[in-house]
Motif scaffolding. Structure first.
Motif, PDB file in Angstrom:
ATOM      1  N   ALA A   1      -4.142  -6.954  -0.024  1.00 34.52           N
ATOM      2  CA  ALA A   1      -4.190  -5.674   0.692  1.00 34.52           C
ATOM      3  C   ALA A   1      -5.625  -5.164   0.735  1.00 34.52           C
ATOM      4  CB  ALA A   1      -3.285  -4.650   0.006  1.00 34.52           C
ATOM      5  N   ALA A   2      -6.084  -4.793   1.915  1.00 36.71           N
ATOM      6  CA  ALA A   2      -7.427  -4.222   2.033  1.00 36.71           C
ATOM      7  C   ALA A   2      -7.452  -2.866   1.338  1.00 36.71           C
ATOM      8  CB  ALA A   2      -7.805  -4.076   3.502  1.00 36.71           C
ATOM      9  N   PRO A   3      -8.482  -2.568   0.550  1.00 39.80           N
ATOM     10  CA  PRO A   3      -8.551  -1.267  -0.134  1.00 39.80           C
ATOM     11  C   PRO A   3      -8.359  -0.083   0.801  1.00 39.80           C
ATOM     12  CG  PRO A   3     -10.220  -2.726  -1.009  1.00 39.80           C
ATOM     13  CD  PRO A   3      -9.609  -3.436   0.167  1.00 39.80           C
ATOM     14  N   VAL A   4      -8.853  -0.203   2.053  1.00 38.02           N
ATOM     15  CA  VAL A   4      -8.728   0.915   2.990  1.00 38.02           C
ATOM     16  C   VAL A   4      -7.266   1.183   3.353  1.00 38.02           C
ATOM     17  CG1 VAL A   4      -8.965  -0.454   5.110  1.00 38.02           C
ATOM     18  CG2 VAL A   4      -9.731   1.919   5.072  1.00 38.02           C
ATOM     19  N   LEU A   5      -6.402   0.166   3.255  1.00 37.20           N
ATOM     20  CA  LEU A   5      -4.977   0.396   3.506  1.00 37.20           C
ATOM     21  C   LEU A   5      -4.369   1.290   2.425  1.00 37.20           C
ATOM     22  CD1 LEU A   5      -3.680  -3.128   4.645  1.00 37.20           C
ATOM     23  CD2 LEU A   5      -4.065  -1.111   6.066  1.00 37.20           C
ATOM     24  N   VAL A   6      -4.846   1.131   1.192  1.00 38.33           N
ATOM     25  CA  VAL A   6      -4.336   1.950   0.096  1.00 38.33           C
ATOM     26  C   VAL A   6      -4.757   3.404   0.284  1.00 38.33           C
ATOM     27  CG1 VAL A   6      -4.328   2.304  -2.403  1.00 38.33           C
ATOM     28  CG2 VAL A   6      -4.360  -0.026  -1.469  1.00 38.33           C
ATOM     29  N   THR A   7      -6.034   3.636   0.594  1.00 41.59           N
ATOM     30  CA  THR A   7      -6.470   5.022   0.786  1.00 41.59           C
ATOM     31  C   THR A   7      -5.790   5.636   2.010  1.00 41.59           C
ATOM     32  OG1 THR A   7      -8.425   4.261   2.017  1.00 41.59           O
ATOM     33  CG2 THR A   7      -8.700   4.666  -0.338  1.00 41.59           C
ATOM     34  N   SER A   8      -5.543   4.836   3.040  1.00 39.35           N
ATOM     35  CA  SER A   8      -4.860   5.350   4.230  1.00 39.35           C
ATOM     36  C   SER A   8      -3.427   5.751   3.901  1.00 39.35           C
ATOM     37  CB  SER A   8      -4.868   4.289   5.329  1.00 39.35           C
ATOM     38  OG  SER A   8      -4.119   4.711   6.451  1.00 39.35           O
ATOM     39  N   ALA A   9      -2.715   4.893   3.145  1.00 35.57           N
ATOM     40  CA  ALA A   9      -1.332   5.213   2.755  1.00 35.57           C
ATOM     41  C   ALA A   9      -1.296   6.457   1.876  1.00 35.57           C
ATOM     42  CB  ALA A   9      -0.707   4.021   2.034  1.00 35.57           C
ATOM     43  N   MET A  10      -2.244   6.577   0.951  1.00 35.99           N
ATOM     44  CA  MET A  10      -2.308   7.747   0.073  1.00 35.99           C
ATOM     45  C   MET A  10      -2.575   9.013   0.880  1.00 35.99           C
ATOM     46  SD  MET A  10      -2.076   7.198  -3.361  1.00 35.99           S
ATOM     47  CE  MET A  10      -3.282   8.234  -4.187  1.00 35.99           C
ATOM     48  N   ALA A  11      -3.519   8.932   1.818  1.00 34.30           N
ATOM     49  CA  ALA A  11      -3.845  10.109   2.629  1.00 34.30           C
ATOM     50  C   ALA A  11      -2.633  10.553   3.434  1.00 34.30           C
ATOM     51  CB  ALA A  11      -5.016   9.787   3.558  1.00 34.30           C
ATOM     52  N   GLY A  12      -1.924   9.609   4.048  1.00 32.86           N
ATOM     53  CA  GLY A  12      -0.737   9.954   4.822  1.00 32.86           C
ATOM     54  C   GLY A  12       0.337  10.584   3.966  1.00 32.86           C
ATOM     55  N   ALA A  13       0.536  10.038   2.767  1.00 32.19           N
ATOM     56  CA  ALA A  13       1.571  10.564   1.868  1.00 32.19           C
ATOM     57  C   ALA A  13       1.276  12.005   1.457  1.00 32.19           C
ATOM     58  CB  ALA A  13       1.677   9.671   0.634  1.00 32.19           C
TER      59      ALA A  13
ATOM     60  N   SER B   1       0.838  -1.211   0.000  1.00 36.84           N
ATOM     61  CA  SER B   1       0.000   0.000   0.000  1.00 36.84           C
ATOM     62  C   SER B   1       0.869   1.256   0.000  1.00 36.84           C
ATOM     63  CB  SER B   1      -0.928  -0.003   1.216  1.00 36.84           C
ATOM     64  OG  SER B   1      -1.745  -1.140   1.224  1.00 36.84           O
ATOM     65  N   PHE B   2       1.916   1.269   0.830  1.00 30.88           N
ATOM     66  CA  PHE B   2       2.829   2.413   0.833  1.00 30.88           C
ATOM     67  C   PHE B   2       3.549   2.538  -0.502  1.00 30.88           C
ATOM     68  CE2 PHE B   2       2.728   1.884   5.573  1.00 30.88           C
ATOM     69  CZ  PHE B   2       2.195   3.137   5.850  1.00 30.88           C
ATOM     70  N   ALA B   3       3.840   1.409  -1.144  1.00 29.01           N
ATOM     71  CA  ALA B   3       4.527   1.441  -2.437  1.00 29.01           C
ATOM     72  C   ALA B   3       3.655   2.116  -3.488  1.00 29.01           C
ATOM     73  CB  ALA B   3       4.896   0.020  -2.872  1.00 29.01           C
ATOM     74  N   VAL B   4       2.347   1.887  -3.432  1.00 26.70           N
ATOM     75  CA  VAL B   4       1.425   2.565  -4.347  1.00 26.70           C
ATOM     76  C   VAL B   4       1.503   4.073  -4.124  1.00 26.70           C
ATOM     77  CG1 VAL B   4      -0.993   2.893  -4.984  1.00 26.70           C
ATOM     78  CG2 VAL B   4      -0.146   0.588  -4.461  1.00 26.70           C
TER      79      VAL B   4
ATOM     80  N   MET C   1      -0.085   2.018 -11.101  1.00 23.24           N
ATOM     81  CA  MET C   1      -1.167   1.084 -11.423  1.00 23.24           C
ATOM     82  C   MET C   1      -0.712  -0.362 -11.263  1.00 23.24           C
ATOM     83  SD  MET C   1      -3.640   3.053 -11.871  1.00 23.24           S
ATOM     84  CE  MET C   1      -4.856   1.874 -12.424  1.00 23.24           C
ATOM     85  N   GLU C   2       0.528  -0.639 -11.643  1.00 20.89           N
ATOM     86  CA  GLU C   2       1.061  -1.988 -11.474  1.00 20.89           C
ATOM     87  C   GLU C   2       1.095  -2.371  -9.992  1.00 20.89           C
ATOM     88  OE1 GLU C   2       5.391  -4.202 -11.972  1.00 20.89           O
ATOM     89  OE2 GLU C   2       4.865  -2.571 -13.351  1.00 20.89           O
ATOM     90  N   ARG C   3       1.567  -1.441  -9.162  1.00 16.61           N
ATOM     91  CA  ARG C   3       1.644  -1.716  -7.724  1.00 16.61           C
ATOM     92  C   ARG C   3       0.260  -1.827  -7.101  1.00 16.61           C
ATOM     93  NH1 ARG C   3       6.649   2.259  -5.723  1.00 16.61           N
ATOM     94  NH2 ARG C   3       8.313   1.029  -6.708  1.00 16.61           N
TER      95      ARG C   3
ATOM     96  N   ASP D   1       3.886   5.858  -2.833  1.00 19.02           N
ATOM     97  CA  ASP D   1       5.177   6.396  -3.262  1.00 19.02           C
ATOM     98  C   ASP D   1       5.210   6.608  -4.777  1.00 19.02           C
ATOM     99  OD1 ASP D   1       6.102   6.416  -0.680  1.00 19.02           O
ATOM    100  OD2 ASP D   1       7.206   4.526  -0.851  1.00 19.02           O
ATOM    101  N   ALA D   2       4.658   5.653  -5.529  1.00 23.32           N
ATOM    102  CA  ALA D   2       4.651   5.777  -6.986  1.00 23.32           C
ATOM    103  C   ALA D   2       3.769   6.936  -7.443  1.00 23.32           C
ATOM    104  CB  ALA D   2       4.180   4.466  -7.619  1.00 23.32           C
ATOM    105  N   VAL D   3       2.651   7.138  -6.758  1.00 19.25           N
ATOM    106  CA  VAL D   3       1.782   8.260  -7.104  1.00 19.25           C
ATOM    107  C   VAL D   3       2.479   9.582  -6.805  1.00 19.25           C
ATOM    108  CG1 VAL D   3      -0.417   9.402  -6.611  1.00 19.25           C
ATOM    109  CG2 VAL D   3      -0.325   6.912  -6.782  1.00 19.25           C
ATOM    110  N   LEU D   4       3.116   9.687  -5.646  1.00 15.70           N
ATOM    111  CA  LEU D   4       3.859  10.908  -5.324  1.00 15.70           C
ATOM    112  C   LEU D   4       4.917  11.203  -6.377  1.00 15.70           C
ATOM    113  CD1 LEU D   4       4.591  10.928  -1.467  1.00 15.70           C
ATOM    114  CD2 LEU D   4       3.236  12.583  -2.761  1.00 15.70           C
ATOM    115  N   ALA D   5       5.538  10.147  -6.914  1.00 14.65           N
ATOM    116  CA  ALA D   5       6.579  10.317  -7.932  1.00 14.65           C
ATOM    117  C   ALA D   5       6.000  10.595  -9.310  1.00 14.65           C
ATOM    118  CB  ALA D   5       7.468   9.069  -7.977  1.00 14.65           C
ATOM    119  N   GLY D   6       4.660  10.564  -9.417  1.00 12.48           N
ATOM    120  CA  GLY D   6       4.019  10.855 -10.698  1.00 12.48           C
ATOM    121  C   GLY D   6       4.178   9.764 -11.732  1.00 12.48           C
ATOM    122  N   ASN D   7       4.463   8.542 -11.304  1.00 12.33           N
ATOM    123  CA  ASN D   7       4.711   7.440 -12.232  1.00 12.33           C
ATOM    124  C   ASN D   7       3.446   6.594 -12.364  1.00 12.33           C
ATOM    125  OD1 ASN D   7       5.644   5.133 -13.598  1.00 12.33           O
ATOM    126  ND2 ASN D   7       7.710   5.480 -12.823  1.00 12.33           N
TER     127      ASN D   7
END
Length: 320
Positions: free
Chosen positions: A224-236, A197-200, A213-215, A202-208
């Motif tokens: 990975a629970a979908p809520v983990l992805v939104t949580s990692a994105m919000a924190g980033a 989730s954090f890797a996703v 999408m691959e991650r 990081d890739a979004v922050l890098a604009g890649n």
């Protein structure tokens, strides 16, 4: 110096460090006098004559290691007795008092400090201090770890000190070259849902977009629970917003990290990717993430599609 005839007050909210301090003190006392009895009790149980039974000798041994946990819960009628024992433990007593922090039992703690009882604080670690804790654990395990690798481990394992200490010990036992590097950490924790989730994010922050999408698809396929992805994105993106607001300051990286409540190693990521983002795009990203979070928590029929739409929407806000 003998462990007996002494008192130690361990105080603070970090349970793992408190337990470690108690174990170290108890082990030192038993190494000195292996025949000593060990009495462990919570302070709430110290009614009537229980205190004298806990700190006094037995038929089998006159030497006592007494561990009294949660002294903040000590009954009011026992407080002065406990302070008196802590102030003047006999030559046959090693007394260890544990206070979990906060205002509970503050009167007792103030009396113990006024009596100059030796104190070991175990304060909770802030996020930016965790890589330093990891480095200290590596040193305890007689192995090297770089600051970047320590940051990778915190991202992989999280903020729990016990889990971090355990991870360092495991990595140290499996490391061949006397050093824990980022590659070893990624190999160990690549399958963890939180890490993907954090890797996703990081890739979004890098604009890649391709990597993001691959991650994302890999994260969802590995459970990975979908809520983990939104949580990692919000924190980033909250972190990026803080970083952009503080960019004009003249503080060095470590001081800036401390002020923002971010780990120092994370500042490198924000410094590298901040050119892609401005205050407006960060605000827009946080709004899209909030919508995505609501959707994966039940507002959408297809959480995976909602996440893809969120990620692509955020990426569209990045500067070329």
């Amino acid at each position: 110096m003998s462990s007996f005839g002494s008192t130690l007050l361990v105080t603070g909210p970090e349970a793992f460090l408190a337990q470690r301090a108690v174990a170290r003190t108890r082990a030192a006392a038993l190494k000195e006098r292996p025949e000593a009895d060990v009495n462990e009790i919570t302070a709430a149980e110290l009614e009537d004559t229980m205190l004298s039974e806990v700190v006094g000798g037995s038929l089998f041994s006159s030497d006592i290691v007494a561990v009294i946990d949660d002294v903040g819960a000590c009954p009011p009628g026992v407080v002065d007795q406990l302070v008196a024992v802590a102030k003047n433990p006999g030559d046959e007593l090693c007394l260890i008092l544990v206070h979990h922090g906060g205002n509970k039992g503050k009167g007792l703690i103030d009396k113990l400090k006024k009596a100059k009882v030796p104190t070991e604080p175990v304060a909770a670690f802030k996020a930016w201090e965790l890589p330093k804790f990891v480095a200290e654990e590596a040193k305890r395990n007689k192995i090297r770890i770089s600051q970047d690798a320590a940051g990778e481990l915190v991202s992989a394992v999280g903020n729990d000190l016990r889990a971090l200490a355990s991870a360092v010990a495991q990595l140290a036992s499996d490391s061949d070259g006397g050093e824990i590097d980022a590659g070893l950490i990624k190999r160990y924790f690549a399958g963890r849902a939180e890490v993907t989730s954090f890797a996703v994010a990081d890739a979004v922050l890098a604009g890649n977009a391709n990597v993001a999408m691959e991650r994302l698809r890999w994260a969802l396929s590995t459970g990975a629970a979908p809520v983990l992805v939104t949580s990692a994105m919000a924190g980033a993106f909250r972190g990026m917003g803080k970083y952009i607001d503080a960019q004009g300051s003249r503080m060095n990286s470590n001081d800036l990290a401390r002020q923002l409540g971010l780990p120092p190693w994370k500042m490198k990521d924000y410094a590298r990717t901040s050119r892609l983002w401005g205050p407006g795009s960060v605000a827009g990203a946080i709004q899209l993430i909030a919508v995505g979070d609501a959707e994966v928590k039940g507002a959408a029929t297809d959480p995976a599609f909602a996440l893809e739409r969120m990620v692509l929407g955020v990426l569209a806000l990045a500067r070329p």
